[in-house]
Design a protein around this motif. Structure first.
Motif, PDB file in Angstrom:
ATOM      1  N   ASN A   1       0.477   7.217  -2.405  1.00  0.00           N
ATOM      2  CA  ASN A   1       0.352   5.772  -2.641  1.00  0.00           C
ATOM      3  C   ASN A   1      -0.103   5.539  -4.077  1.00  0.00           C
ATOM      4  OD1 ASN A   1       1.050   4.539  -0.060  1.00  0.00           O
ATOM      5  ND2 ASN A   1      -0.727   5.654   0.734  1.00  0.00           N
TER       6      ASN A   1
ATOM      7  N   ARG B   1      -2.977  -2.981   1.367  1.00  0.00           N
ATOM      8  CA  ARG B   1      -1.901  -3.319   2.296  1.00  0.00           C
ATOM      9  C   ARG B   1      -0.738  -2.337   2.150  1.00  0.00           C
ATOM     10  NH1 ARG B   1       1.221  -9.149   3.190  1.00  0.00           N
ATOM     11  NH2 ARG B   1       2.172  -8.557   5.163  1.00  0.00           N
ATOM     12  N   ALA B   2      -0.438  -1.947   0.919  1.00  0.00           N
ATOM     13  CA  ALA B   2       0.644  -0.989   0.700  1.00  0.00           C
ATOM     14  C   ALA B   2       0.349   0.332   1.398  1.00  0.00           C
ATOM     15  CB  ALA B   2       0.854  -0.771  -0.791  1.00  0.00           C
TER      16      ALA B   2
ATOM     17  N   ARG C   1       4.451  -3.793  -0.322  1.00  0.00           N
ATOM     18  CA  ARG C   1       3.625  -4.792   0.356  1.00  0.00           C
ATOM     19  C   ARG C   1       4.322  -5.354   1.587  1.00  0.00           C
ATOM     20  NH1 ARG C   1       3.124  -7.992  -5.234  1.00  0.00           N
ATOM     21  NH2 ARG C   1       5.362  -7.535  -5.004  1.00  0.00           N
ATOM     22  N   ASP C   2       5.588  -5.022   1.770  1.00  0.00           N
ATOM     23  CA  ASP C   2       6.415  -5.537   2.862  1.00  0.00           C
ATOM     24  C   ASP C   2       6.593  -4.455   3.922  1.00  0.00           C
ATOM     25  OD1 ASP C   2       8.436  -6.385   4.562  1.00  0.00           O
ATOM     26  OD2 ASP C   2       9.776  -7.050   2.975  1.00  0.00           O
TER      27      ASP C   2
ATOM     28  N   PRO D   1       0.213  -2.972  -8.584  1.00  0.00           N
ATOM     29  CA  PRO D   1       0.677  -4.331  -8.901  1.00  0.00           C
ATOM     30  C   PRO D   1       0.573  -4.575 -10.399  1.00  0.00           C
ATOM     31  CG  PRO D   1      -0.933  -4.349  -7.118  1.00  0.00           C
ATOM     32  CD  PRO D   1      -0.945  -2.972  -7.684  1.00  0.00           C
TER      33      PRO D   1
ATOM     34  N   GLU E   1      -3.558  -6.502  -1.993  1.00  0.00           N
ATOM     35  CA  GLU E   1      -2.244  -6.386  -1.341  1.00  0.00           C
ATOM     36  C   GLU E   1      -1.490  -5.164  -1.861  1.00  0.00           C
ATOM     37  OE1 GLU E   1      -0.027  -8.853   0.509  1.00  0.00           O
ATOM     38  OE2 GLU E   1      -1.891  -9.592   1.357  1.00  0.00           O
ATOM     39  N   GLY E   2      -1.544  -4.960  -3.175  1.00  0.00           N
ATOM     40  CA  GLY E   2      -0.791  -3.871  -3.767  1.00  0.00           C
ATOM     41  C   GLY E   2      -1.375  -2.502  -3.517  1.00  0.00           C
ATOM     42  N   SER E   3      -2.665  -2.435  -3.246  1.00  0.00           N
ATOM     43  CA  SER E   3      -3.314  -1.144  -3.001  1.00  0.00           C
ATOM     44  C   SER E   3      -3.536  -0.876  -1.514  1.00  0.00           C
ATOM     45  CB  SER E   3      -4.657  -1.075  -3.737  1.00  0.00           C
ATOM     46  OG  SER E   3      -4.466  -0.987  -5.129  1.00  0.00           O
TER      47      SER E   3
ATOM     48  N   ASP F   1       9.589  -3.005  -1.663  1.00  0.00           N
ATOM     49  CA  ASP F   1       8.305  -3.615  -1.991  1.00  0.00           C
ATOM     50  C   ASP F   1       7.285  -3.069  -1.000  1.00  0.00           C
ATOM     51  OD1 ASP F   1       6.067  -5.215  -2.359  1.00  0.00           O
ATOM     52  OD2 ASP F   1       7.225  -7.055  -2.629  1.00  0.00           O
TER      53      ASP F   1
ATOM     54  N   ASN G   1      -6.674 -10.841  -4.690  1.00  0.00           N
ATOM     55  CA  ASN G   1      -5.828 -10.544  -3.537  1.00  0.00           C
ATOM     56  C   ASN G   1      -4.558  -9.804  -3.941  1.00  0.00           C
ATOM     57  OD1 ASN G   1      -5.405 -10.901  -0.615  1.00  0.00           O
ATOM     58  ND2 ASN G   1      -3.620 -12.085  -1.253  1.00  0.00           N
TER      59      ASN G   1
ATOM     60  N   ASN H   1       0.868  -0.011   5.074  1.00  0.00           N
ATOM     61  CA  ASN H   1       2.290  -0.032   5.432  1.00  0.00           C
ATOM     62  C   ASN H   1       2.913   1.355   5.405  1.00  0.00           C
ATOM     63  OD1 ASN H   1       2.231  -2.825   5.734  1.00  0.00           O
ATOM     64  ND2 ASN H   1       2.975  -3.239   3.666  1.00  0.00           N
TER      65      ASN H   1
END
Length: 260
Positions: free
Chosen positions: A94, A127-128, A69-70, A98, A123-125, A67, A119, A131
């Motif tokens: 990337n 934050r990913a 996002r993790d 989501p 998160e999916g765009s 995942d 959000n 990470n």
């Protein structure tokens, strides 16, 4: 004074493509494999599709569930990729999206959109991308360079359908692309974005009526809707040595529909 940095041909690269089990991600993974690269086929839920894609080039492809996002899952994926192939990750694409459907009738409107929907896309765009960048950065720096390629959308320039959550997240990703390029350029790492229009056809665009595709095609200089395979070829440009002096850019690949 210029610095000569190592430049890897595509067949020397270790590439992670996020969300690569289907649709655009699968087309990007296949394009890199076609050019001889080693490819990590990242997936979240579609294990069978990811394994099938990797099986087509078992010596150069590896399916890895994570995942994006993790941060812990992403770090583990990068470590596994480097260990499996015996070299650091050189290129990150990337691409993971989501859960989203390009369905203008069902989209959340300004008076119904809630922050959870917004959000989820951020998160999916963004934050990913944070990470994957942080996980790959030590290896790229040690190797003297790398490539980070983010997938965007021409809706930022031309919001012909106001998908508020999706477009806002991709706009933030574009800003992140440009700020990263400024900081990481000193490490020989380029950061760019490739932005498409509606692609024919992916799971996300499956709900789009044929009439919409026909209207888009009629408005492009090429008189066609971009395919995932055509889009993937543009991604290869930002990974190859030919783009070594290009960073912080957003290349729109949509048949000429949107300019700039």
């Amino acid at each position: 004074m210029s610095t000569q940095r190592p430049q890897l041909n595509l067949d020397q690269q270790l590439v992670i493509v996020t969300g690569a089990s289907r649709g655009l991600g699968a087309a990007i993974a296949r394009a890199f494999l076609r050019e001889g690269a080693k490819v990590v086929v990242n997936y979240l839920n579609s294990a069978d599709r990811a394994e099938a894609l990797a099986a087509a080039a078992p010596d150069r492809a590896l399916a890895v569930q994570a995942d994006v996002r993790d941060p812990a899952a992403v770090a583990a994926m990068v470590a596994r990729a480097s260990q499996h192939f015996g070299q650091p990750v050189s290129t990150i694409v990337n691409n993971a999206l989501p859960a989203f459907q390009f369905n203008g009738d069902a989209r959340p409107h300004a008076d119904t959109l809630d922050w959870a929907q917004m959000n989820a896309q951020i998160e999916g765009s963004v934050r990913a991308a944070l990470n994957t960048t942080q996980a790959a950065l030590p290896g790229m720096r040690a190797a003297g360079g790398g490539r980070i390629i983010n997938v965007g959308t021409n809706l930022v320039q031309n919001p012909v359908v106001p998908y508020h959550d999706y477009t806002a997240a991709k706009a933030a990703l574009l800003a992140f692309t440009r700020t990263l390029s400024h900081e990481l350029g000193a490490d020989g790492i380029t950061v760019n974005m490739v932005s498409g229009g509606l692609l024919r056809t992916t799971d996300a665009s499956a709900a789009t009526p044929d009439a919409v595709f026909d209207m888009i095609a009629a408005g492009t200089p090429l008189r066609e809707v971009t395919t995932p395979e055509q889009f993937a070829d543009a991604v290869l440009f930002f990974a190859c040595p030919w783009s070594r002096a290009v960073t912080g850019q957003n290349l729109i690949v949509d048949g000429g529909l949107v300019k700039g």
